[in-house]
Design an enzyme around this catalytic site. Structure first.
Site, PDB file in Angstrom:
ATOM      1  N   TYR A 184     -10.231  -0.393   1.476  1.00  0.00           N
ATOM      2  CA  TYR A 184      -9.919  -0.610   3.917  1.00  0.00           C
ATOM      3  C   TYR A 184      -9.130   0.995   4.088  1.00  0.00           C
ATOM      4  O   TYR A 184      -8.780   1.581   3.643  1.00  0.00           O
ATOM      5  CB  TYR A 184      -8.971  -1.811   3.490  1.00  0.00           C
ATOM      6  N   ASP A 200       0.715  -1.076   0.286  1.00  0.00           N
ATOM      7  CA  ASP A 200       0.463   0.094   0.373  1.00  0.00           C
ATOM      8  C   ASP A 200       0.879   1.151   0.056  1.00  0.00           C
ATOM      9  O   ASP A 200       0.012   2.406  -0.134  1.00  0.00           O
ATOM     10  CB  ASP A 200      -1.023   0.172   1.624  1.00  0.00           C
TER      11      ASP A 200
END
EC number: 1.4.3.-
Length: 784
Positions: free
Chosen positions: A468, A387
């Site tokens: 998320y 990420d």
């Protein structure tokens, strides 16, 4: 590990949509403005000032603007403004500060030198050349002057390179080609999925993909299809069960073509073979995965009858007890002092953490966040995300007062320099004091009860990476303990459910009509550069071991005694460690040359914190998808010798070249002596996530939490919270109980405004441009 042969099969398992994130788009400048719901400040109060300039802070807007002007004067860079740049142009991706060498920073903080010279890192998207690359440069000294120069940035990368190849430089052309490809197979998507691509329909089909083979001159991806939901962001729950393999081996789109197709557990060699099969008797269709109320995160119906009464809330009637220099991002609370900084890659990092004037941690911050999936379809079978590639700092969300943090918290902005502009994310950091629902200390006896409130300080930010939302906390306790905690929520990255009974529940569970969960590991790596009572430290493994001994006082008839004892072992070489079985070992960073009043070596223990179970490391051995890009994930924590040339365990560009990444963490562990040296500990937080029906529609934070604590271990002469905690001692006799309070108590009732309990949220997001930012960046990607 991996072969060094010319060709490698690489399952990078990324979404092309996410790689698109990296190169584009560049946000417009957003004006800094204080949100209207924040409490006003007392302008007559004496402002709190940091004792030093924050030498860790990111570049100011003026510094970044001067660097942009400097870069555009360098004609050899051949730069195009980001707003005008296309797939074949060079442009600025980001600009950020390079952290000073630790020795220079400590000398300044100790008062023996001037602030260290500042340098900047610049990343150029270089697409005007035959091979597209992301190139790192360093620029300095700053401010810009005649002696300022631009050099390759190599010293901080174990590869010795300053660049990585960009496998997907053709974003706009790929988007247009993909739309055309999908429209050409609309007969298939209408028949099998009940819909087709409509470029103007925001709720239509949206492809995502992962790279399955990447070698210079050859690029193969597997794409899948989801229903878009730009408002709710639920596309990861709306998988459609149709997959296509695409050859993108050249930058010339006339050579691009679809290869194999996969549907209902059958692989077809071509789209013509799939069409032919669809016309044969007995062709079996998969169920449809349709949107509906089941994907909505909230329910506005009346619900349970007790929901009509608002829940308890937190208030701070007499104001905060912490102090902040907002300009220097310096915080002081109950003996703690620290500097904050933000980075585009990883959000908030803390520096020079002291407790009661003594050094504890020089640097504490996120390095990278990994999620690695397993599954039985062409995308889930090799899916992984790093990420940091998508700039988690840049994706910090504006915090919702009264919900993300208490209404009384202090809210601070963060800023980043992408393209030629400075982007300000308003109210994206909150700092607040909170009293737990359990005391920090209590004891009862026949005539006395003492109990102390457990109050702690939290520094929090939230990074939303597509599906998320990660909530990051740095928590400070009255005894000197520091906790790093993450919680996750959001939509799971689900898999299509075909009803295949051959491997039922092997990778997850059915959670809706045509949807299955997809097992995955979350591993988030952090750096803790500990300076426990100084920079010379040693890692000690304090084992709790069984032993059989004979004591001179034991009765000879009982024989030897089975008991336990402590065994200390120094960690003499750089190594990786896992949390001990049955918590049978303690990991303590000690200063062998500093003792407390009782002659014991002063230290800080590293231990699993208050999350759900112990933090985890990656389940998969030698991940085909990750290559060498995240070797830090193979064990729970690492203790290494600190070096200026190893400032981070990862690079945000590792994702693009996993077999030969810019930063290969495995090269950090080279068997060096580390007794009484400047140590750094890289540790992992995370969880094995096997989503179930309770994760639909959203994963809940109380079941998705992980933390590590740094706790004083013989660091003090006695418990320091005795001087900072507040509570009561009750002296009990037969006639009357006498309360004796330590610390100030409330002497009158609190007068509260409605906004102290429920802030006005009608202006939320307007000051920071959140609405346009979310719609621009968090959509499904280049094919949307």
């Amino acid at each position: 590990m991996f072969s060094t042969a010319k060709k490698h099969w690489v399952l990078i398992s990324a979404s092309i949509a996410f790689i698109f994130f990296v190169a584009t788009p560049i946000l417009p400048f957003i004006k800094h403005a204080r949100a209207s719901w924040l409490p006003s400040r007392d302008d007559d109060a004496t402002p709190f000032r940091s004792p030093k300039v924050n030498v860790f802070a990111d570049l100011s807007t003026k510094e970044a603007e001067d660097i942009v002007d400097f870069l555009f004067q360098k004609t050899n860079l051949n730069l195009t403004k980001s707003s005008l740049a296309g797939d074949n142009d060079n442009q600025i991706l980001l600009i950020e500060v390079i952290q000073p060498n630790k020795t220079d920073a400590l000398n300044y903080l100790a008062g023996s030198s001037d602030p260290p010279t500042r340098w900047a890192r610049v990343v150029i998207v270089q697409s005007a050349t035959e091979e597209a690359q992301f190139v790192n440069y360093r620029i300095g000294p700053l401010p810009i002057r005649e002696t300022t120069e631009i050099l390759p940035l190599e010293f901080c990368y174990s590869s010795g390179r300053s660049y990585v190849r960009n496998p997907l430089p053709f974003q706009e052309e790929l988007r247009l080609w993909s739309i055309n490809m999908l429209m050409n197979v609309s007969d298939i998507t209408r028949e099998l999925l009940g819909t087709s691509l409509n470029p103007v329909d925001p709720n239509g089909l949206s492809p995502g993909a992962r790279i399955s083979y990447d070698e210079k001159g050859t690029l193969i991806v597997w794409a899948d299809f989801s229903l878009s939901n730009p408002t709710g962001g639920t596309s990861t729950l709306l998988k459609q069960g149709l997959y296509v393999q695409i050859d993108l081996s050249t930058r010339d789109s006339s050579n691009w073509r679809s290869l194999q197709w996969y549907y209902n557990n059958i692989l077809y060699d071509s789209v013509d073979d799939l069409r032919k099969a669809m016309k044969t008797p007995g062709f079996k269709k998969s169920p449809l995965n349709t949107d509906g109320r089941w994907t909505e995160t909230v329910d506005f119906s009346e619900g349970h009858h007790d929901r009509n009464k608002p829940p308890p809330t937190n208030v701070q009637p007499m104001g905060g007890r912490y102090q902040i220099d907002e300009k220097e991002k310096f915080v002081s609370w109950m003996g703690f002092e620290l500097f904050m900084r933000t980075s585009s890659d990883t959000g908030v990092t803390l520096h020079d953490i002291k407790f009661n004037g003594e050094s504890v941690i020089y640097e504490l911050g996120l390095q990278e966040a990994l999620s690695h999936y397993a599954g039985d379809d062409p995308t889930q079978g090799g899916l992984e995300f790093l990420d940091g590639t998508f700039y988690m700092g840049r994706l910090m969300s504006e915090l919702v007062p009264g919900y993300d943090c208490p209404a009384y918290a202090t809210y601070l902005p963060s800023s980043y320099h992408f393209g030629e502009d400075t982007q300000v994310r308003e109210n994206s950091i909150c700092i607040f004091e909170h009293t737990a629902d359990y005391p920090i200390q209590r004891h009862s006896s026949a005539t006395r009860v003492s109990v102390s409130r457990n109050t702690y300080l939290v520094v929090r930010f939230v990074s939303t990476v597509w599906n998320y939302d990660y909530t990051f906390d740095y928590i400070f306790y009255l005894d000197g303990t520091i906790e790093v905690k993450i919680r996750a929520s959001g939509f799971i990255f689900a898999a299509f459910w075909t009803g295949n009974e051959a491997n039922e529940d092997e990778y997850g569970f059915r959670v809706h009509d045509a949807l299955a969960s997809s097992m995955h590991d979350h591993v988030l790596n952090f750096k803790a550069d500990l300076d426990v009572a100084g920079t010379d430290n040693t890692m000690v493994r304090l084992a709790i071991e069984p032993i059989t001994l004979e004591y001179p006082w034991d009765d000879v008839r009982t024989g030897p005694r089975n008991t336990m004892h402590l065994v200390q072992r120094l960690v003499e070489k750089e190594t990786g460690l896992d949390w001990a079985r049955n918590s049978g070992e303690m990991y303590i960073v000690m200063n062998q040359n500093k003792t407390n009043e009782w002659g014991e070596k002063r230290g800080y223990r590293i231990q699993p914190g208050s999350g759900v179970g112990s933090p985890i490391h990656l389940t998969i051995f030698n991940s085909t998808a990750l290559g060498k890009s995240a070797s830090w994930a193979s064990q729970d924590l690492w203790v290494l010798k600190r070096k200026d040339t190893e400032p981070k365990s990862a690079s945000s560009l590792n994702y693009l070249d996993p077999l030969d990444p810019l930063v290969d963490f495995s090269k950090f562990v080279d068997d060096e002596d580390i007794v009484q040296d400047d140590l750094v500990v890289f540790f992992n937080l995370g969880m094995h996530h096997v989503p179930h029906s309770g994760d639909i529609p959203n994963t809940l934070m109380h079941t998705a939490a992980s933390s590590v604590m740094f706790t004083p271990f013989n660091f003090h002469d006695r418990d320091p919270s005795r001087l900072t905690s507040q509570g009561v001692q009750l002296d009990i006799n037969s006639k009357k109980t006498k309360p004796r309070y330590f610390g100030r108590t409330y002497v009158e009732g609190a007068k509260l405004k409605k906004t102290d309990l429920e802030p006005d949220l009608t202006k939320f997001g307007l000051s920071s441009g959140n609405v346009s930012w979310v719609s621009n960046l968090l959509g499904p990607g280049p094919w949307a």
